[in-house]
Design a protein around this motif. Structure first.
Motif, PDB file in Angstrom:
ATOM      1  N   GLY A 183     -12.120 -25.421  17.153  1.00 22.96           N
ATOM      2  CA  GLY A 183     -11.093 -24.832  16.303  1.00 22.96           C
ATOM      3  C   GLY A 183     -11.597 -24.551  14.900  1.00 22.96           C
ATOM      4  N   GLY A 184     -12.475 -25.410  14.393  1.00 22.42           N
ATOM      5  CA  GLY A 184     -13.034 -25.180  13.070  1.00 22.42           C
ATOM      6  C   GLY A 184     -13.841 -23.898  13.002  1.00 22.42           C
ATOM      7  N   GLU A 185     -14.599 -23.614  14.067  1.00 23.46           N
ATOM      8  CA  GLU A 185     -15.387 -22.379  14.096  1.00 23.46           C
ATOM      9  C   GLU A 185     -14.477 -21.156  14.126  1.00 23.46           C
ATOM     10  N   GLU A 186     -13.402 -21.227  14.911  1.00 20.10           N
ATOM     11  CA  GLU A 186     -12.486 -20.099  14.983  1.00 20.10           C
ATOM     12  C   GLU A 186     -11.769 -19.894  13.657  1.00 20.10           C
ATOM     13  N   ALA A 187     -11.377 -20.988  13.016  1.00 24.05           N
ATOM     14  CA  ALA A 187     -10.720 -20.869  11.713  1.00 24.05           C
ATOM     15  C   ALA A 187     -11.667 -20.255  10.686  1.00 24.05           C
ATOM     16  N   GLN A 188     -12.944 -20.627  10.726  1.00 21.25           N
ATOM     17  CA  GLN A 188     -13.918 -20.028   9.803  1.00 21.25           C
ATOM     18  C   GLN A 188     -13.980 -18.522   9.978  1.00 21.25           C
ATOM     19  N   THR A 189     -13.988 -18.066  11.214  1.00 23.24           N
ATOM     20  CA  THR A 189     -14.045 -16.634  11.479  1.00 23.24           C
ATOM     21  C   THR A 189     -12.804 -15.929  10.954  1.00 23.24           C
ATOM     22  N   LEU A 190     -11.651 -16.560  11.126  1.00 25.03           N
ATOM     23  CA  LEU A 190     -10.414 -15.964  10.615  1.00 25.03           C
ATOM     24  C   LEU A 190     -10.455 -15.851   9.095  1.00 25.03           C
ATOM     25  N   VAL A 191     -10.966 -16.883   8.432  1.00 26.29           N
ATOM     26  CA  VAL A 191     -11.095 -16.838   6.970  1.00 26.29           C
ATOM     27  C   VAL A 191     -12.025 -15.713   6.557  1.00 26.29           C
TER      28      VAL A 191
END
Length: 269
Positions: free
Chosen positions: A115-123
């Motif tokens: 989830g952290g990786e996906e959130a980084q991409t969204l940011v």
């Protein structure tokens, strides 16, 4: 922004947040039992235009979003699966199309869930998002097996470990000697494939051969299996058992508490 939405069906009265067009909610679905899904997760399911879900999210949970498109994005060890970068970018694309996007992941999105990786991409792409925590299998799954991850008589610490890294091998960055010395209870996710390597590393680092170990497969689901063994016998007993992933391994004296706290066994008796 207006963070209020009309009362979603099936939820008690409250000021529930709105999943707005162009947003992505990263949500944990819990360890399996649909009843362990949070109300915020249910709220998201009721509003989503599209649900991008993992392999461990049950049809029973997905059925709570009959209006939504379902996109499978599961990653299972040893089987063909989408690349994580492609999944993350797909979330961006869907949000940019103005969709209300729910990314639904087993357990908790920030506990070995990428989830952290996906959130980084969204940011990085300027996509607004919300994090909805879920019950991790390393806590909820063990509780269903009657194993408390903390108990004042046994431990004041617990360590969560992944059984494999991005390459699919046992993480080379882990200091097994330090873990063996410093962690009273080890909870190991995705550890079945490398159980022999993990057990040998802990034994070589000084962990007791007779230390209790539990393997909990399909935690919280009707097909849940629990195997109790010792660290020295773990790999051989797993080979004989036929137990397959998904499973949680727990190493520590707390496992012995199952003998009196196996609430499901007590009900069945």
């Amino acid at each position: 922004m207006n963070d209020k939405t009309p009362q979603p069906p099936g939820l008690p009265p409250s000021d529930w947040p709105e999943l707005q067009p162009g947003w992505v909610w990263l949500c944990g679905a819990g360890p399996g039992d649909p009843g362990l899904m949070t109300l915020h997760g249910l709220n998201a399911l009721r509003q989503a235009d599209v649900v991008v879900h993992d392999a461990l999210v049950s049809d029973a949970i997905l059925d709570w979003a009959p209006q939504a498109e379902k996109i499978f994005a599961g990653k299972r060890g040893g089987k063909p699966s989408a690349k994580q970068s492609d999944i993350s970018l797909r979330l961006v694309e869907l949000a940019c199309e103005g969709k209300r996007v729910l990314r639904l992941k087993g357990g908790d999105p920030f506990v070995f869930g990428r989830g952290g990786e996906e959130a980084q991409t969204l940011v990085q792409h300027g996509v607004p998002f919300r994090i909805v925590p879920g019950i991790s299998a390393g806590i909820g799954g063990l509780a269903y097996a009657g194993i408390p991850v903390t108990h004042r008589e046994f431990n004041q610490s617990v360590t969560f470990v992944t059984g494999h890294d991005q390459s699919g091998e046992t993480p080379s960055s882990l200091d097994w000697e330090a873990l063996a010395r410093g962690s009273q209870v080890l909870v190991i996710y995705m550890g079945i494939k490398h159980a022999r390597v993990i057990a040998d590393a802990l034994l070589a680092a000084g962990r007791a051969a007779e230390e209790p170990v539990a393997v909990v497969s399909n935690a919280t689901l009707p097909g849940q299996q629990v195997m109790e063994t010792t660290l020295a016998q773990l790999a051989d007993d797993l080979d004989r058992s036929g137990i397959e992933p998904p499973a949680i391994l727990c190493v520590g004296r707390n496992v012995a508490m199952r003998q009196i706290l196996d609430w499901q066994g007590l009900q069945a008796g």
